[in-house]
Design a protein around this motif. Sequence first.
Motif, short mmCIF file in Angstrom:
data_model
loop_
_atom_site.label_atom_id
_atom_site.label_comp_id
_atom_site.label_asym_id
_atom_site.label_seq_id
_atom_site.Cartn_x
_atom_site.Cartn_y
_atom_site.Cartn_z
N UNK A 83 -12.25 47.79 76.93
CA UNK A 83 -13.10 47.69 75.73
C UNK A 83 -12.20 47.77 74.50
N UNK A 84 -12.78 47.41 73.37
CA UNK A 84 -12.05 47.52 72.10
C UNK A 84 -12.76 48.51 71.19
N UNK A 85 -12.02 49.04 70.25
CA UNK A 85 -12.61 49.88 69.20
C UNK A 85 -12.79 51.33 69.63
N UNK A 86 -13.30 52.11 68.67
CA UNK A 86 -13.46 53.55 68.90
C UNK A 86 -14.87 53.96 68.49
N UNK A 109 -23.62 53.09 69.88
CA UNK A 109 -23.62 53.04 71.34
C UNK A 109 -22.95 51.79 71.89
N UNK A 110 -23.43 51.36 73.03
CA UNK A 110 -22.83 50.24 73.76
C UNK A 110 -22.67 49.02 72.85
N UNK A 111 -23.71 48.74 72.05
CA UNK A 111 -23.72 47.55 71.21
C UNK A 111 -22.55 47.53 70.22
N UNK A 112 -22.18 48.71 69.73
CA UNK A 112 -21.06 48.79 68.79
C UNK A 112 -19.75 48.39 69.49
N UNK A 113 -19.58 48.87 70.69
CA UNK A 113 -18.37 48.51 71.43
C UNK A 113 -18.39 47.03 71.80
N UNK A 114 -19.59 46.50 72.04
CA UNK A 114 -19.70 45.06 72.36
C UNK A 114 -19.18 44.23 71.19
N UNK A 115 -19.56 44.56 69.96
CA UNK A 115 -19.08 43.78 68.79
C UNK A 115 -17.56 43.80 68.74
N UNK A 116 -16.99 44.97 68.89
CA UNK A 116 -15.52 45.08 68.80
C UNK A 116 -14.84 44.32 69.94
N UNK A 117 -15.45 44.36 71.11
CA UNK A 117 -14.82 43.71 72.27
C UNK A 117 -14.92 42.20 72.17
N UNK A 118 -16.04 41.72 71.64
CA UNK A 118 -16.19 40.26 71.50
C UNK A 118 -15.14 39.67 70.57
N UNK A 119 -14.80 40.39 69.51
CA UNK A 119 -13.87 39.82 68.52
C UNK A 119 -12.41 40.07 68.89
N UNK A 120 -12.18 40.82 69.94
CA UNK A 120 -10.80 41.13 70.32
C UNK A 120 -10.22 39.99 71.18
N UNK A 325 -15.97 54.47 76.02
CA UNK A 325 -15.83 55.00 74.65
C UNK A 325 -17.02 55.83 74.16
N UNK A 326 -18.14 55.82 74.90
CA UNK A 326 -19.33 56.50 74.39
C UNK A 326 -19.65 57.80 75.09
N UNK A 327 -19.62 57.78 76.43
CA UNK A 327 -20.16 58.96 77.12
C UNK A 327 -19.13 59.77 77.90
N UNK A 328 -17.89 59.25 78.02
CA UNK A 328 -16.82 60.08 78.59
C UNK A 328 -15.47 59.48 78.24
N UNK A 329 -14.71 60.17 77.42
CA UNK A 329 -13.40 59.65 77.01
C UNK A 329 -12.26 60.33 77.77
N UNK A 330 -12.61 61.00 78.86
CA UNK A 330 -11.59 61.74 79.63
C UNK A 330 -11.15 60.93 80.85
N UNK A 331 -9.85 60.78 81.03
CA UNK A 331 -9.34 60.04 82.19
C UNK A 331 -8.74 60.97 83.25
N UNK A 332 -8.85 62.28 83.03
CA UNK A 332 -8.25 63.22 83.97
C UNK A 332 -9.26 63.62 85.05
N UNK A 333 -9.09 63.09 86.25
CA UNK A 333 -10.01 63.49 87.33
C UNK A 333 -9.89 64.98 87.66
N UNK A 334 -8.68 65.57 87.68
CA UNK A 334 -8.63 67.01 87.96
C UNK A 334 -9.45 67.84 86.97
N UNK A 335 -9.44 67.45 85.70
CA UNK A 335 -10.27 68.19 84.74
C UNK A 335 -11.75 68.00 85.05
N UNK A 336 -12.12 66.77 85.41
CA UNK A 336 -13.52 66.49 85.74
C UNK A 336 -13.93 67.21 87.04
N UNK A 337 -12.97 67.35 87.95
CA UNK A 337 -13.24 68.12 89.18
C UNK A 337 -13.51 69.59 88.84
#
Length: 415
Positions: A83-86, A109-120, A325-337
């Motif tokens: 995705x694009x944008x923040x 929400x999702x729509x905001x990320x859609x705009x950024x992704x379309x123009x990227x 970008x909206x509901x979970x910005x964490x990429x650490x599975x150990x933290x999520x575990x």
Amino acid sequence: MNILLFRPAQVITCKASNNRFKRKSELNDIGLLEEYSIIIEDNRIADISSSKSFDFTQFDSVIDCRGKVLMPGLIDSHTHLIFSGSRADEFEMRLEGKTYEEISNKGGGIIKTVSATRTSSKENLKETAKERLRESISNGITTIEIKSGYGLNYDTEIKILECANELNSDGDIDVIPTFLGAHTIPVEFKNNRKGYIDLIINKLIPEISKRKLAKYCDVFLEKTAFSIDETKEILKAAKRNNFDLRLHSDQFNSIGGVELGIEMDVKSIDHLEVINDEDIKKLSQTNIVATILPGVSYFLKIPFAPARKMIDKGCIIAIASDFNPGSCTCQSLPLIMNIASIYNGMKLNETINAVTINAAYSLGLEKYIGSIEIGKLADILILNTNDYKNLLYYFGKNFVQTVIKRGKIIYERNY
Ligand code: NIG
Ligand code: FE
């Protein structure tokens, strides 16, 4: 090329007795071996040996693993990584009291990320995705599922899936692409839902299938996204076009998604924050994976999926990040575990099987990955600790020292 991983303090194998997945009490068994060595030949695990002495000259490389822990590479079976944008502004708004649904309804929400992704451009999209993949790898992830769903038009959905496929062929880890055109209705189809569903069913699904751009098709079934009938129509079309299926369901409302998922024989039903007791029972009687996403519950402050109850009833539980970008910005599975252990009521060992063998099964890859077994691909992590329990105990700490993917070292960190 053969490599000896010499005498780690512990090896977590995660081997399932049925060679597929773990449920009930077996989910609490990680198959711990102490002071065993592992021999890798080319891309596979050739031996797991209790021998104390080896002729080191027989190996192309010997890695001294004494005092370390070895475990299977982690599998993140649900992400929206391209995705694009923040949406940091939305995070701030939520801290000030707005809810995720309120923000979505006001054009965020999702729509905001859609705009950024379309123009990227595709190049930009790929570059940022590559950086994120490096972050996932540094957290021990060796296989990752990536969904489209921030394009929501023909060109951008295809662009995202092309990126996912290129990241798979050019990069170090396996990327499993999923088509999620049915993430939400894009603004231009706001008054013509049927028009958008037609685009998905008659244009996108056939094209993606023809070009083999995605293995799975997923739908976000929710009051604010797609209804039961719409979801069924889309999943049926995907099935006719040879996709395997996944489903986002029961995140905010329980509106019959579990029953539909069972009827459509999806591989995994994901989210399940508000699953009811009757559906838990039904799901536990199937071989469909229940993928919980504790990072979302934490980040959005919404209910946590009742994993304890689900495991006790017999559901096959996996844990994934849902990185987006909206509901979970964490990429650490150990933290999520760690979050899963505290807030979803999971036992420490259960969380480990949930991101290895059960996550592999949810992606249909359990024959190749998800456990340390002779003959499986050598997707192995060396952790800089002598006790695997520290992986959850020191929450937020990254213990990953070395990431081995298909017998090749793809990441190393010096301590
Ligand atoms: O899985 N539930 C739907 N989609 C994502 C959220 C996407 C977003 O907010 O951008 C999820 O949580
Ligand atoms: Fe998701």
